[in-house]
Each structure stands twice: as structure tokens, then as C-alpha cells.
Scaffold this motif. Structure first.
Motif, short mmCIF file in Angstrom:
data_model
loop_
_atom_site.label_atom_id
_atom_site.label_comp_id
_atom_site.label_asym_id
_atom_site.label_seq_id
_atom_site.Cartn_x
_atom_site.Cartn_y
_atom_site.Cartn_z
N GLY A 316 0.82 -1.21 0.00
CA GLY A 316 0.00 0.00 0.00
C GLY A 316 0.86 1.25 0.00
O GLY A 316 0.57 2.23 -0.72
N ARG A 317 1.93 1.23 0.77
CA ARG A 317 2.85 2.38 0.77
C ARG A 317 3.55 2.52 -0.57
O ARG A 317 3.73 3.63 -1.09
CB ARG A 317 3.88 2.21 1.90
CG ARG A 317 3.27 2.30 3.30
CD ARG A 317 4.35 2.35 4.37
NE ARG A 317 5.11 1.12 4.47
CZ ARG A 317 4.77 0.07 5.23
NH1 ARG A 317 3.66 0.11 5.96
NH2 ARG A 317 5.53 -1.00 5.28
N ARG A 318 3.93 1.41 -1.14
CA ARG A 318 4.60 1.44 -2.44
C ARG A 318 3.67 2.00 -3.51
O ARG A 318 4.08 2.83 -4.34
CB ARG A 318 5.04 0.02 -2.79
CG ARG A 318 5.26 -0.27 -4.24
CD ARG A 318 6.59 0.23 -4.75
NE ARG A 318 6.75 -0.17 -6.13
CZ ARG A 318 7.61 0.38 -6.96
NH1 ARG A 318 8.41 1.34 -6.54
NH2 ARG A 318 7.71 -0.02 -8.21
N ILE A 319 2.41 1.57 -3.50
CA ILE A 319 1.46 2.07 -4.49
C ILE A 319 1.25 3.56 -4.33
O ILE A 319 1.15 4.31 -5.31
CB ILE A 319 0.13 1.28 -4.39
CG1 ILE A 319 0.36 -0.18 -4.82
CG2 ILE A 319 -0.95 1.92 -5.25
CD1 ILE A 319 -0.81 -1.10 -4.53
N ALA A 320 1.17 4.03 -3.10
CA ALA A 320 1.02 5.47 -2.87
C ALA A 320 2.19 6.26 -3.44
O ALA A 320 2.03 7.38 -3.94
CB ALA A 320 0.87 5.74 -1.37
N VAL A 322 4.00 5.48 -6.15
CA VAL A 322 4.01 5.53 -7.62
C VAL A 322 2.72 6.09 -8.19
O VAL A 322 2.61 6.29 -9.40
CB VAL A 322 4.27 4.13 -8.22
CG1 VAL A 322 5.58 3.57 -7.72
CG2 VAL A 322 3.12 3.17 -7.94
N ASP A 323 1.72 6.34 -7.33
CA ASP A 323 0.44 6.86 -7.79
C ASP A 323 0.62 8.31 -8.22
O ASP A 323 0.78 9.21 -7.40
CB ASP A 323 -0.59 6.76 -6.67
CG ASP A 323 -1.99 7.14 -7.12
OD1 ASP A 323 -2.14 7.58 -8.27
OD2 ASP A 323 -2.93 7.00 -6.31
N LEU A 364 -10.46 7.63 -12.92
CA LEU A 364 -9.80 6.42 -12.44
C LEU A 364 -8.33 6.68 -12.15
O LEU A 364 -7.71 7.59 -12.72
CB LEU A 364 -9.88 5.32 -13.50
CG LEU A 364 -11.25 4.86 -13.95
CD1 LEU A 364 -11.11 3.89 -15.12
CD2 LEU A 364 -12.00 4.18 -12.81
N ARG A 365 -7.76 5.86 -11.27
CA ARG A 365 -6.31 5.80 -11.10
C ARG A 365 -5.87 4.43 -11.62
O ARG A 365 -6.11 3.41 -10.96
CB ARG A 365 -5.93 6.01 -9.64
CG ARG A 365 -6.15 7.44 -9.16
CD ARG A 365 -5.78 7.61 -7.70
NE ARG A 365 -6.74 6.91 -6.84
CZ ARG A 365 -6.55 6.71 -5.53
NH1 ARG A 365 -5.44 7.14 -4.95
NH2 ARG A 365 -7.47 6.10 -4.81
N LEU A 382 0.67 4.66 -17.47
CA LEU A 382 0.33 3.61 -16.49
C LEU A 382 1.50 3.37 -15.55
O LEU A 382 2.52 2.79 -15.95
CB LEU A 382 0.00 2.30 -17.22
CG LEU A 382 -1.36 2.15 -17.88
CD1 LEU A 382 -1.46 0.77 -18.51
CD2 LEU A 382 -2.47 2.35 -16.87
N PRO A 383 1.42 3.77 -14.29
CA PRO A 383 2.48 3.42 -13.34
C PRO A 383 2.60 1.90 -13.20
O PRO A 383 1.60 1.17 -13.19
CB PRO A 383 2.01 4.06 -12.03
CG PRO A 383 1.03 5.11 -12.43
CD PRO A 383 0.38 4.62 -13.67
#
Length: 484
Positions: A316-320, A322-323, A364-365, A382-383
Motif C-alpha cells: 500500500g505504501r509502495r502504491i502510494a 508511484v500513484d 480512475l487511477r 500507467l504506473p
């Protein structure tokens, strides 16, 4: 003293007798002396193809054709090698050239029918196979290919008749039984399909467990075929425990951590060179037969695999990080292509240039979950979420952080379904058997929604439908935020 022609004749004799290594050695002796000998190049290519080295075969036969471009048989064999490599368009061109030179090459006719099938051109496939059948009636390769094409064209009565006749003539024809298994399974005739499916090759020689009382015996459940198959049929392991077995689950190392989430009563082991000690065994894909599974009794809990909580937090931290999106719309992961070595990848994967209807959907993300060769074509918008993924447990943690997964038929869609993550599956006209026909849901995975091609090759209709539904999905997800 032996002449070069004598060596070539000896090579051909070895070849005709099935002594491929000796034949290849003699062909190479000829080529050491005369590198531009077209027959030796061609026939060495044929031996390489028979040994499974199709890329080497294609290169050798192509060299032969540069020296003798009007020879029909090398064009036919080049087409066969290219077909095995998945180069359908090049195989089509080579086989068409062969048949222009010699219209009576029955193998080339059958192979061209198979190539047109892989291109989802069912009418042309059947036409070429019909010509092959007229040249050599009842040939098993032609009959098998014709039965499969008719099945994928949904001409099931004709397919059944074709495969039934082949099996009547050759009762031990493994591929014919497996083709008939798929035909029955895709129509939902599961019990008959499971029986036929037992013709597939076995890792262990002893007959598998077939549902008899276990009485505390050690039973080895072992994975086979693809990662998605393992995920789909691992749902049966807890049922074997409840049936009285002491379950040992033997799996690929990339799935070891994930499958431990089945529960502590199941001993999960990484597959080694020899099977773990056991009293009974059962391939995972034989378990539905052992339990007598039919469409009404498919075990389909909302979720049966689970991501590790600490990994969910870490990813979840990683996705935040690269978002790159500025909004607060739902997080959606995309997979548009599978393993290019899969026999049906051409039809199940979507060219990346077709994706704009999804990428342009507002609210969307979007993230890429794509792996493998197709990852290189990832759109810059697209990340990428796959960097640093070690195994399927990491993938599960990523999916647990998403609101929706959209994917073609790959292991990712099985993982989402097993986790209970909402997922939309994009399917070709002739789907894999497990997705059945003409339905928008899956009896295997309650969280899945299916979008199907209305006709062979028509991804544009699928993507338009998905884009429309995505807009609704985004609006529905954002509505509670606006109200608050």
C-alpha cells in the motif's frame, strides 16, 4: 571410398528409421564439406523440428530455400516450424507458397488449417482441412484439427461427430480425448469432461485418488500445468482435509507463500526433484472428478486465499509512492497480455495499441500489473506496480490494495478471484473451457465479471463495453465521497 552422396543417403536412411541423432550427425558431415547443400540443410532442419528445436529448424530450412526457392516440401516444413513457434502470419505465408508449388501436400493443408484456426479464421481453417481430408480420408491429424476448429466455431454436433469417429478408430488417441474433454467442459458437462480430462499426461504413475475413504492417510496433492490452474484448483485442498486426508500440497516456489494461506492443516511444500512421502496422490486438476463436481456443486467461497497483512501494508505504501494521479478515483490494475508461449496467446492477449478506450476513461487511477514481454510496451501513463514483486504473495498484496482488476485470461485473474477482489475478465470468442459460454459471471469465482468477444477477434466491442462500464464504476465509487 564413400562419396558425399553416400553420406547423404546414409543420413536419409537413419532419418527414415527414426535415428535422429545419427541422421543429424551425417547431415552435418555433408554440410561441413558443402555448406550450400540444400537437401542437407532442409533435412537437418526437419530433424531439428522433430527434436523440438523449431527456431533452429526454421533457420536451416530458410537457408535451404534461399538456394532452392521453388521446392515445395521445404516451404511446407518451414511453415510447420513457424507454426510451432507461434509465428502464425509467417507460417501462413510459407504454407501458402508450398501449396502453390504442390497443391497435394496433405501435411501442409492440415498445418495451414491449424494456422488459420490460430488466427481465428474458422471458415478458412475448415476449408483447408476439408481439402486435406479429401486427399487422405480419415487421417488422425486432420480429423483432430477439424474437430477442434468445429468446437471453437461452436458447431458442437459436428465437432462431437468428428472426435467420436476419431476415438472409435483410435481409442487411445490422447489428444482426441483431451479435445473432447474441453468440448464437454466448456458446455458445462463437467462430469463427462472430468473423465475425459484424465487422459492428460501424469507426473506420477500410480492411479490418482478418486474419492475413496481416506481414513487419515497422507495424500499428496500436486500442481500441474499453469499457475492459474494451481490457484483455481487449490480450493479443493481444504475439502480433502475434511474428507479425512492428511494433505501435503506440492507447489512451485513462486506460489509457496500464497498457498500457505489455505490454512495450517495443509502442509505446503516447494516441489523438489522427488515427490514427498505419501500414501495416495492426486493432481490438483483431478480433484473435481474425485468430488464429483458438476455446475451446481462447484465449491466457490467468496475468497479462499488471503494476502498477508504486513505485505498489504507494505505494498500500500509502495502504491502510494508511484500513484501519479491527482484525483481520488478508484484504483484499477490492468493486464492486457499473457505468456506469449501459451498455445492460445494470440487470441487471448490484446495488442497494447487497442487500450486507449480504457486509458481515456475519466475518474480512475490506472496501474499496470503487466509482466513478461508485453511489459516493455507499457503506456507511459500507467504506473508499473510489478517492480520488486518476488512471488504470488506479493501479487496478492498488490491486488488487495486495488478496487478493481481488469485482465485477460492469465494467472492474475485467478488470483483476484481467489482473493475475492472485484475483477473483470476479457475473453476471446473461443474461451478456455473453465469460463463456459454465453454468461457474464463465473461459477468458480463470485467476484468476477466476464466480457466476451461477440465474434472472433473483436476486441474493439469488448473494450467499448468495458469503457462504458468503467465510467459507471468510477461514478459509483466517487458518489459516496461527494455526498460526504
Amino acid at each position: 571410398m564413400a562419396t558425399l552422396l553416400d553420406v547423404l543417403d546414409a543420413a536419409v536412411n537413419h532419418h527414415m528409421a527414426g535415428r535422429l541423432a545419427e541422421a543429424a550427425q551425417d547431415y552435418r558431415v555433408v554440410l561441413d564439406v558443402e555448406p550450400a547443400q540444400p537437401d542437407a540443410l532442409h533435412l537437418l532442419g526437419v530433424t531439428e523440428a522433430q527434436r523440438g528445436a523449431h527456431a533452429a529448424a526454421a533457420a536451416l530450412i530458410a537457408r535451404s530455400l534461399r538456394l532452392n526457392p521453388d521446392a515445395a516440401a521445404p516451404w511446407a516444413n518451414l511453415g510447420g516450424a513457424l507454426r510451432s513457434l507461434g509465428a502464425a502470419e509467417r507460417a501462413d505465408a510459407a504454407l501458402t507458397r508450398a501449396l502453390a508449388l504442390d497443391p497435394a501436400l496433405a501435411d501442409a493443408l492440415t498445418n495451414l488449417g491449424s494456422v488459420r484456426h490460430s488466427l481465428a479464421d474458422y471458415p478458412a481453417a475448415l476449408a483447408w482441412l476439408g481439402r486435406a481430408e479429401r486427399l487422405r480420408p480419415g487421417h488422425p491429424d486432420t480429423a483432430l484439427n477439424r474437430g477442434i476448429v468445429l468446437r471453437d466455431a461452436r458447431r458442437f454436433a459436428e465437432s462431437d461427430a468428428c472426435l467420436d469417429a476419431l476415438i472409435a478408430a483410435r481409442p487411445n488417441h490422447i489428444d482426441a480425448h483431451l479435445a473432447r474433454a474441453v468440448s464437454r467442459l466448456v458446455r458445462g458437462d463437467l462430469r463427462a469432461g472430468w473423465d475425459e480430462f484424465e487422459w492428460r499426461p501424469r507426473r506420477l504413475p500410480a492411479p490418482p485418488w478418486a474419492g475413496e475413504p481416506l481414513d487419515g492417510q497422507r495424500i499428496l496433492l500436486h500442481a500441474e500445468q499453469g499457475f492459474g490452474d494451481t490457484i483455481q484448483f487449490a480450493r479443493y485442498a481444504p475439502l480433502v482435509v475434511r474428507a479425512g486426508g492428511r494433505v501435503i500440497l506440492d507447489v512451485h516456489p513462486l506460489q509457496f507463500r500464497l498457498l500457505r494461506s489455505l490454512g495450517p492443516e495443509i502442509q505446503v511444500l516447494v516441489r523438489g526433484p522427488a515427490p514427498a512421502p505419501h500414501d495416495l496422490h492426486c493432481p490438483l486438476m483431478s480433484l473435481p472428478r474425485a468430488f464429483g463436481t458438476d455446475p451446481a456443486s462447484i465449491p466457490c467461497p467468496p475468497a479462499y486465499l488471503f494476502a498477508e497483512a504486513d505485505e498489504v501494508a507494505r505494498w500500500g505504501r509502495r502504491i502510494a509512492e508511484v500513484d501519479t494521479g491527482t484525483g481520488s478515483g478508484p484504483r484499477v490494475g490492468l493486464v492486457w497480455a499473457g505468456n506469449p508461449n501459451h498455445r492460445n496467446d494470440r487470441n487471448r492477449s490484446i495488442p497494447v495499441e487497442r487500450l486507449p478506450p480504457l486509458l481515456d476513461t475519466p475518474g480512475l487511477r490506472l496501474f499496470s500489473l503487466q509482466t513478461g514481454d508485453a511489459k516493455a510496451a507499457r503506456p507511459a501513463a500507467l504506473p508499473d506496480l510489478t517492480a520488486g514483486v518476488r512471488d504470488f504473495a506479493d501479487s496478492a498484496a498488490i491486488l488487495a490494495n486495488l478496487d478493481l482488476v481488469i485482465a485477460v485470461d492469465t494467472a492474475t485473474i485467478h488470483l483476484a478471484g481467489a482473493l475475492g477482489v472485484p475483477a473483470w475478465l476479457l475473453l476471446p470468442y473461443a474461451p478456455d473451457w473453465r469460463w463456459l459460454l454465453d454468461r457474464a459471471d463465473s461459477p468458480w469465482y463470485p467476484s468476477l465479471r466476464l466480457f466476451r468477444q461477440p465474434r472472433p477477434g473483436d476486441w474493439d466491442s469488448v473494450l467499448r463495453a468495458v469503457a462504458t462500464e468503467l465510467e459507471r464504476f468510477a461514478a459509483a465509487q466517487l458518489a459516496p465521497q461527494k455526498q460526504s
